[in-house]
Design an enzyme around this catalytic site. Structure first.
Site, PDB file in Angstrom:
ATOM      1  N   GLU A 216     -72.393 -48.743 -28.424  1.00 39.66           N
ATOM      2  CA  GLU A 216     -73.152 -47.620 -28.953  1.00 39.66           C
ATOM      3  C   GLU A 216     -72.996 -47.542 -30.472  1.00 39.66           C
ATOM      4  OE1 GLU A 216     -72.102 -44.046 -26.725  1.00 39.66           O
ATOM      5  OE2 GLU A 216     -71.492 -45.288 -25.020  1.00 39.66           O
ATOM      6  N   GLU A 327     -78.553 -37.129 -27.862  1.00 41.65           N
ATOM      7  CA  GLU A 327     -77.662 -36.563 -26.841  1.00 41.65           C
ATOM      8  C   GLU A 327     -76.923 -35.376 -27.435  1.00 41.65           C
ATOM      9  OE1 GLU A 327     -73.667 -37.821 -24.224  1.00 41.65           O
ATOM     10  OE2 GLU A 327     -74.656 -39.284 -25.520  1.00 41.65           O
TER      11      GLU A 327
END
Length: 413
Positions: A216, A327
């Protein structure tokens, strides 16, 4: 008679001595288990020991205007090489870059991070590492949890029960060897210290069980991790669904940094302005066909470092899913949905200069070539009354989408 009295006295004396011994033992036990000062001292000893493992000896320290301390650590002493599978190694040779890439690339300003504004830099042969502090660890849920996502935050398409909410575009069902995107940078409001808001790419393999592997990279606002509300460049990895392995940035062994000008975890500047100038960063993650490591590039050919292939099980071969988007964490700390913003804090339908975006979405194929996303890009907002996503394709931005939202509102109670 005198003999029996003497015997009784000896018994009573022995009994009293036992009571006294027991009393002293109990007092000793209570003093070691109940004295809060001892517990505090033990905690601080543990924190100091952890900081010693994380913060490596530096040849130079740079004080950033935002308060960060950036340590210039010899490359071979960085945290990565504490990993059992990496001990004794040195950084890998530069990889073979993916072919293609005809879309526009943002050229990074050399001073896009606050710590470089003074003109100071880390010398060749070192890497800049944001120094962790005692305050950083004390904000975490535990010493063991410092710098790590909770296991409950594992990635799922049905995130309604986890507290993690997404607005994302993703592809799945094939073999992927990397991904690239340009993502706009904002400073969304985060209303609780235990919440965060981020924008990132995920490169994923395995199932959504205990064997999930992820790589990520992106930017995030996380008051708990950094102690402020600035958007910061970050990386993350896990090979077991966020349970025991992996961490943010260089807060554990794993990611190998090769760049001496970019500090992972440092604040990004400038940022986008509502109805004003837009600032985005280009990120490329791909698997080096020669050594198998997953490399991270930022901007026009600026290598940041790599995740060694030995860290992973499934990603040692390829990814089976790539995801782009936002997110947030919703703790419902006040009994209702959080007002933590995603992206710019504005809904996708508001478009350019108001909503956050991803553009130039591309994949890396088996031949180490950058290719546009096909029509199978799926868009998902798992809480569409709170955060939305809308996509499209054009000749300038390629595949793109806008995403984000304010969180709590009349339709998101």
């Amino acid at each position: 008679m005198a003999s029996s009295c003497a015997k009784a006295c000896r018994i009573i004396s022995f009994f009293l001595a036992c009571l006294l011994l027991a009393s002293n033992s109990a007092a000793a036990i209570n003093s070691t288990t109940l004295d809060p000062r001892d517990e505090i001292r033990a905690k601080h000893r543990s924190i100091r020991a952890h900081l010693k493992r994380v913060n490596k000896p530096a040849v130079r320290t740079i004080k950033s205007p935002d308060g960060d301390l950036i340590d210039c650590v010899p490359s071979h002493l960085q945290p990565a090489f504490d990993h059992p599978k990496l001990q004794g190694q040195r950084p890998s040779d530069p990889p073979e870059r993916p072919k293609g890439n005809n879309l526009s690339i943002t050229v990074l300003d050399a001073k896009f991070q606050a710590w470089t504004i003074s003109g100071e830099s880390c010398p060749e042969g070192t890497v800049p590492i944001r120094r962790a502090s005692q305050e950083d660890i004390l904000r975490a849920s535990s010493i063991q949890g410092f710098g790590r996502k909770p296991a409950a935050g594992r990635l799922r398409r049905d995130s309604r029960s986890t507290g993690h909410e997404h607005a994302v575009g993703y592809v799945m069902g094939a073999q992927y060897y990397g991904a690239k995107a340009s993502l706009s940078v904002w400073a969304p409001r985060v209303t609780s210290v235990s919440e965060f808001s981020l924008s990132q790419m995920w490169v994923i393999s395995g199932s959504f069980g205990n064997d999930l592997n992820t790589i990520e990279a992106g930017w995030q606002v996380s008051p708990q991790l950094y102690g402020d509300s600035r958007p910061r460049f970050f990386t993350y990895w896990t090979s077991d669904a966020y349970q025991e392995t992996g961490c943010y940035n260089l807060l554990c062994s794993g990611f190998v940094q090769t760049n001496n000008k970019i500090a992972i975890g440092a604040a990004i500047s400038p940022i986008s302005a509502l109805d004003g100038g837009q600032f985005d960063i280009d990120l490329l993650v791909w698997k080096d066909p020669k050594h198998g490591h997953w490399w991270l590039e930022m901007g026009a050919g600026v290598l940041v470092g790599y995740w060694p292939t030995s860290l992973f099980s499934h990603l040692a071969v390829h990814a089976n899913m790539v995801q782009f988007g936002g997110e947030i964490v919703n703790t419902r700390s006040s009994g209702y949905h959080t007002s933590t913003q995603m992206g710019s804090g504005h809904f996708a339908a508001e478009g350019f200069r108001r909503a956050s975006y991803f553009r130039n979405l591309q994949l890396v194929d088996w031949d180490n070539s950058l290719i546009p996303l096909s029509s199978n890009l799926r868009l998902l907002a798992d809480h569409p009354n709170c955060y939305t996503i809308q996509g499209g394709v054009n000749g300038v931005w390629g595949n793109y989408f806008y995403y984000g939202g304010p969180g709590r509102n009349v339709r998101c109670p």
